[in-house]
Design an enzyme around this catalytic site. Sequence first.
Site, PDB file in Angstrom:
ATOM      1  N   ASP A 131       2.137 -10.371   8.134  1.00  0.00           N
ATOM      2  CA  ASP A 131       1.666  -9.000   7.952  1.00  0.00           C
ATOM      3  C   ASP A 131       0.956  -8.455   9.185  1.00  0.00           C
ATOM      4  OD1 ASP A 131       2.657  -9.081   5.404  1.00  0.00           O
ATOM      5  OD2 ASP A 131       0.727  -8.981   4.382  1.00  0.00           O
ATOM      6  N   HIS A 155       7.355  -7.435   4.793  1.00  0.00           N
ATOM      7  CA  HIS A 155       7.439  -6.377   3.784  1.00  0.00           C
ATOM      8  C   HIS A 155       8.421  -5.300   4.212  1.00  0.00           C
ATOM      9  CE1 HIS A 155       3.958  -7.569   1.257  1.00  0.00           C
ATOM     10  NE2 HIS A 155       3.448  -8.009   2.396  1.00  0.00           N
ATOM     11  N   HIS A 164      -0.790 -16.562   6.332  1.00  0.00           N
ATOM     12  CA  HIS A 164      -2.174 -16.245   5.976  1.00  0.00           C
ATOM     13  C   HIS A 164      -2.379 -16.509   4.491  1.00  0.00           C
ATOM     14  CE1 HIS A 164       0.000 -12.480   5.221  1.00  0.00           C
ATOM     15  NE2 HIS A 164      -1.046 -11.974   4.568  1.00  0.00           N
ATOM     16  N   ASP A 197       0.274 -13.005  -2.088  1.00  0.00           N
ATOM     17  CA  ASP A 197       1.710 -12.719  -1.960  1.00  0.00           C
ATOM     18  C   ASP A 197       2.324 -13.421  -0.747  1.00  0.00           C
ATOM     19  OD1 ASP A 197       0.296 -10.995  -0.208  1.00  0.00           O
ATOM     20  OD2 ASP A 197       1.937  -9.535  -0.197  1.00  0.00           O
ATOM     21  N   HIS A 198       1.549 -14.335  -0.139  1.00  0.00           N
ATOM     22  CA  HIS A 198       2.065 -15.146   0.968  1.00  0.00           C
ATOM     23  C   HIS A 198       1.838 -16.638   0.752  1.00  0.00           C
ATOM     24  CE1 HIS A 198       3.134 -11.881   3.815  1.00  0.00           C
ATOM     25  NE2 HIS A 198       2.318 -11.222   3.024  1.00  0.00           N
ATOM     26  N   HIS A 256      -5.309  -8.682  10.321  1.00  0.00           N
ATOM     27  CA  HIS A 256      -5.042  -8.395   8.909  1.00  0.00           C
ATOM     28  C   HIS A 256      -5.932  -9.307   8.062  1.00  0.00           C
ATOM     29  CE1 HIS A 256      -2.726  -7.274   5.382  1.00  0.00           C
ATOM     30  NE2 HIS A 256      -2.426  -8.550   5.143  1.00  0.00           N
ATOM     31  N   HIS A 278      -3.268 -14.596   1.776  1.00  0.00           N
ATOM     32  CA  HIS A 278      -3.102 -13.646   0.676  1.00  0.00           C
ATOM     33  C   HIS A 278      -2.130 -14.188  -0.378  1.00  0.00           C
ATOM     34  CE1 HIS A 278      -4.593  -9.896   3.075  1.00  0.00           C
ATOM     35  NE2 HIS A 278      -5.581 -10.625   2.601  1.00  0.00           N
TER      36      HIS A 278
END
Length: 249
Positions: A132, A170, A56, A60-61, A113, A58
Amino acid sequence: MPLSVRQFPCLSDNYGFLVRDEASGLVACIDTPDAEAIQRELAEAGWSLTLILNTHWHPDHAGGNAALKAKTGAEVIGPREVERIAAPDRVVGHGDVVMLGETRLDVIDTGGHTLGHISYFDAADQIAFVGDTLFALGCGRLFEGTARQMWDSLQRIAALPAATTVYCAHEYTASNARFALSVDNSPELLARAEAIFAARARGEPTVPTSIALEQATNPFLRAPLLRPDFADPAEAFGAIRGAKDSFAG
């Protein structure tokens, strides 16, 4: 030949994953939480990166996409929403297939998400990378999607073979366990939570997990059993997700 997975911690609580098709030697990373950490792992393993597979958009991805592509020339593959950071080289969605050498990765729609979130499933090795969407004893927050969308996505993951090894992105498991104990007191959960707290006290990871373990203990997959006052499973899930959002334990 099997798919090898190299897991490593990065940022504050993310995991990075490098995967290598042993037949061809080709390597992919699942998401790019930390470009420098990924490059270090590649160097330590002596591997060269071929593909970047995003789940996805985001940061942090997908935030390390540009740096890793510039360094390695790897092809970026992911859902269309990754365009919010930088356009992927190839857009994929539910039902598409990504080949890493001889390893086939099926793309599964796991939105909720984020609206376009996807997961990757290697049926031959029974390995899933779920970003996530599903966590050990948890699931992702509904930043963009609805409870029904996320419930349907979780059902697609839960329908994978029970022995499937699940790599989530995570290390949230101890926090998830504390919440799970507030809504469920099954013996299976109590035993798992005790093992999780002990593992984290020793500094050990709780990822990967498995479909069987999550089916038995994850309150979000068990929502209809835990909230029988809701006739609609998606509404039962939504109630538990809302409780987790406000949980302070």
